[in-house]
Design a protein around this motif. Structure first.
Motif, PDB file in Angstrom:
ATOM      1  N   ILE A  53       0.840  -1.202   0.000  1.00 18.82           N
ATOM      2  CA  ILE A  53       0.000   0.000   0.000  1.00 18.82           C
ATOM      3  C   ILE A  53       0.876   1.252   0.000  1.00 18.82           C
ATOM      4  O   ILE A  53       0.594   2.224  -0.710  1.00 18.82           O
ATOM      5  CB  ILE A  53      -0.973  -0.016   1.202  1.00 18.82           C
ATOM      6  N   ILE A  54       1.950   1.238   0.773  1.00 17.24           N
ATOM      7  CA  ILE A  54       2.880   2.374   0.785  1.00 17.24           C
ATOM      8  C   ILE A  54       3.497   2.562  -0.592  1.00 17.24           C
ATOM      9  O   ILE A  54       3.603   3.697  -1.092  1.00 17.24           O
ATOM     10  CB  ILE A  54       3.963   2.179   1.870  1.00 17.24           C
ATOM     11  N   ILE A  55       3.878   1.471  -1.243  1.00 14.89           N
ATOM     12  CA  ILE A  55       4.450   1.553  -2.589  1.00 14.89           C
ATOM     13  C   ILE A  55       3.419   2.146  -3.555  1.00 14.89           C
ATOM     14  O   ILE A  55       3.738   3.042  -4.348  1.00 14.89           O
ATOM     15  CB  ILE A  55       4.930   0.170  -3.073  1.00 14.89           C
ATOM     16  N   ALA A  56       2.185   1.666  -3.506  1.00 15.54           N
ATOM     17  CA  ALA A  56       1.135   2.192  -4.385  1.00 15.54           C
ATOM     18  C   ALA A  56       0.934   3.685  -4.128  1.00 15.54           C
ATOM     19  O   ALA A  56       0.806   4.472  -5.075  1.00 15.54           O
ATOM     20  CB  ALA A  56      -0.174   1.432  -4.162  1.00 15.54           C
ATOM     21  N   ARG A  57       0.916   4.068  -2.875  1.00 14.58           N
ATOM     22  CA  ARG A  57       0.744   5.480  -2.511  1.00 14.58           C
ATOM     23  C   ARG A  57       1.882   6.323  -3.101  1.00 14.58           C
ATOM     24  O   ARG A  57       1.651   7.396  -3.653  1.00 14.58           O
ATOM     25  CB  ARG A  57       0.713   5.587  -0.992  1.00 14.58           C
ATOM     26  N   LYS A  58       3.099   5.837  -2.991  1.00 16.34           N
ATOM     27  CA  LYS A  58       4.262   6.559  -3.516  1.00 16.34           C
ATOM     28  C   LYS A  58       4.211   6.640  -5.045  1.00 16.34           C
ATOM     29  O   LYS A  58       4.493   7.683  -5.627  1.00 16.34           O
ATOM     30  CB  LYS A  58       5.562   5.904  -3.049  1.00 16.34           C
ATOM     31  N   LYS A  84       1.971  -2.753 -11.869  1.00 18.41           N
ATOM     32  CA  LYS A  84       1.134  -3.487 -12.826  1.00 18.41           C
ATOM     33  C   LYS A  84      -0.316  -3.498 -12.361  1.00 18.41           C
ATOM     34  O   LYS A  84      -1.231  -3.271 -13.146  1.00 18.41           O
ATOM     35  CB  LYS A  84       1.655  -4.919 -12.991  1.00 18.41           C
ATOM     36  N   TRP A  85      -0.535  -3.736 -11.068  1.00 15.88           N
ATOM     37  CA  TRP A  85      -1.904  -3.727 -10.544  1.00 15.88           C
ATOM     38  C   TRP A  85      -2.534  -2.353 -10.722  1.00 15.88           C
ATOM     39  O   TRP A  85      -3.711  -2.243 -11.046  1.00 15.88           O
ATOM     40  CB  TRP A  85      -1.924  -4.146  -9.074  1.00 15.88           C
ATOM     41  N   LEU A  86      -1.758  -1.307 -10.510  1.00 15.02           N
ATOM     42  CA  LEU A  86      -2.280   0.045 -10.686  1.00 15.02           C
ATOM     43  C   LEU A  86      -2.615   0.316 -12.154  1.00 15.02           C
ATOM     44  O   LEU A  86      -3.629   0.943 -12.453  1.00 15.02           O
ATOM     45  CB  LEU A  86      -1.271   1.085 -10.187  1.00 15.02           C
ATOM     46  N   LYS A  99      -9.234   7.193   0.291  1.00 12.09           N
ATOM     47  CA  LYS A  99      -9.884   7.252   1.604  1.00 12.09           C
ATOM     48  C   LYS A  99      -8.853   7.367   2.721  1.00 12.09           C
ATOM     49  O   LYS A  99      -9.058   8.076   3.708  1.00 12.09           O
ATOM     50  CB  LYS A  99     -10.784   6.031   1.811  1.00 12.09           C
ATOM     51  N   MET A 100      -7.724   6.682   2.549  1.00 11.90           N
ATOM     52  CA  MET A 100      -6.662   6.732   3.549  1.00 11.90           C
ATOM     53  C   MET A 100      -6.081   8.140   3.648  1.00 11.90           C
ATOM     54  O   MET A 100      -5.842   8.642   4.748  1.00 11.90           O
ATOM     55  CB  MET A 100      -5.566   5.735   3.157  1.00 11.90           C
ATOM     56  N   GLU A 101      -5.874   8.789   2.509  1.00  8.12           N
ATOM     57  CA  GLU A 101      -5.337  10.152   2.500  1.00  8.12           C
ATOM     58  C   GLU A 101      -6.285  11.099   3.244  1.00  8.12           C
ATOM     59  O   GLU A 101      -5.840  11.957   4.006  1.00  8.12           O
ATOM     60  CB  GLU A 101      -5.114  10.650   1.071  1.00  8.12           C
ATOM     61  N   LYS A 102      -7.567  10.929   3.037  1.00  9.71           N
ATOM     62  CA  LYS A 102      -8.572  11.751   3.741  1.00  9.71           C
ATOM     63  C   LYS A 102      -8.464  11.531   5.255  1.00  9.71           C
ATOM     64  O   LYS A 102      -8.557  12.463   6.040  1.00  9.71           O
ATOM     65  CB  LYS A 102      -9.974  11.455   3.248  1.00  9.71           C
ATOM     66  N   GLU A 103      -8.278  10.268   5.656  1.00 17.42           N
ATOM     67  CA  GLU A 103      -8.153   9.947   7.085  1.00 17.42           C
ATOM     68  C   GLU A 103      -6.874  10.559   7.665  1.00 17.42           C
ATOM     69  O   GLU A 103      -6.899  11.127   8.763  1.00 17.42           O
ATOM     70  CB  GLU A 103      -8.174   8.431   7.297  1.00 17.42           C
ATOM     71  N   PHE A 104      -5.762  10.457   6.953  1.00 16.95           N
ATOM     72  CA  PHE A 104      -4.516  11.057   7.425  1.00 16.95           C
ATOM     73  C   PHE A 104      -4.652  12.565   7.558  1.00 16.95           C
ATOM     74  O   PHE A 104      -4.162  13.171   8.506  1.00 16.95           O
ATOM     75  CB  PHE A 104      -3.345  10.705   6.499  1.00 16.95           C
ATOM     76  N   GLU A 105      -5.332  13.167   6.589  1.00 19.21           N
ATOM     77  CA  GLU A 105      -5.555  14.626   6.639  1.00 19.21           C
ATOM     78  C   GLU A 105      -6.435  15.005   7.834  1.00 19.21           C
ATOM     79  O   GLU A 105      -6.194  16.001   8.518  1.00 19.21           O
ATOM     80  CB  GLU A 105      -6.195  15.082   5.323  1.00 19.21           C
ATOM     81  N   ARG A 106      -7.457  14.193   8.086  1.00 20.00           N
ATOM     82  CA  ARG A 106      -8.347  14.449   9.225  1.00 20.00           C
ATOM     83  C   ARG A 106      -7.580  14.387  10.536  1.00 20.00           C
ATOM     84  O   ARG A 106      -7.830  15.161  11.460  1.00 20.00           O
ATOM     85  CB  ARG A 106      -9.490  13.418   9.223  1.00 20.00           C
ATOM     86  N   ARG A 107      -6.619  13.458  10.634  1.00 18.26           N
ATOM     87  CA  ARG A 107      -5.850  13.290  11.861  1.00 18.26           C
ATOM     88  C   ARG A 107      -4.948  14.489  12.162  1.00 18.26           C
ATOM     89  O   ARG A 107      -4.584  14.706  13.308  1.00 18.26           O
ATOM     90  CB  ARG A 107      -4.984  12.041  11.786  1.00 18.26           C
TER      91      ARG A 107
END
Length: 108
Positions: A53-58, A84-86, A99-107
């Motif tokens: 997930i970190i790799i995909a985010r990067k 490849k999956w992306l 959704k994760m980025e939104k949660e990190f921003e909320r925090r």
């Protein structure tokens, strides 16, 4: 308990995946998901999935493979698999990361 997917019939594969997806979707809230994954996966499996997930985010943020290798110490094969999956138009990573980025921003 390793099961070779090739030894399972199509019905068994579908039933097994349906069970997994239904169980995962029934778990709500960060703490409940954390407990579920802790019970379901080994520590190594959890770390491996988290790093994907970190790799995909990067990758989605525009980092190069070389930058990711330098920061995470992963190999080209791992990054290529996630990339490849992306590129295969599978929206699971993108939806989760959005959704994760939104949660990190909320925090913050």
């Amino acid at each position: 308990m390793k099961v070779r997917i090739g030894k399972l019939g199509e019905k068994e594969i579908m039933r097994t995946l349906d069970t997994l997806y239904t169980a995962a979707s029934a778990v709500q809230g960060r703490e409940a998901v954390k407990l579920f994954l802790k019970d379901l996966l080994t520590p190594s499996e959890r770390i491996m999935l988290g790093r994907r997930i970190i790799i995909a985010r990067k990758l989605l943020s525009g980092e190069t493979q070389d930058e990711i290798i330098k920061s995470l110490g992963v190999g080209y094969d791992t990054i290529a698999r996630v990339q490849k999956w992306l590129l295969d138009q599978m929206p699971g990573y993108e939806q989760a990361i959005e959704k994760m980025e939104k949660e990190f921003e909320r925090r913050k």
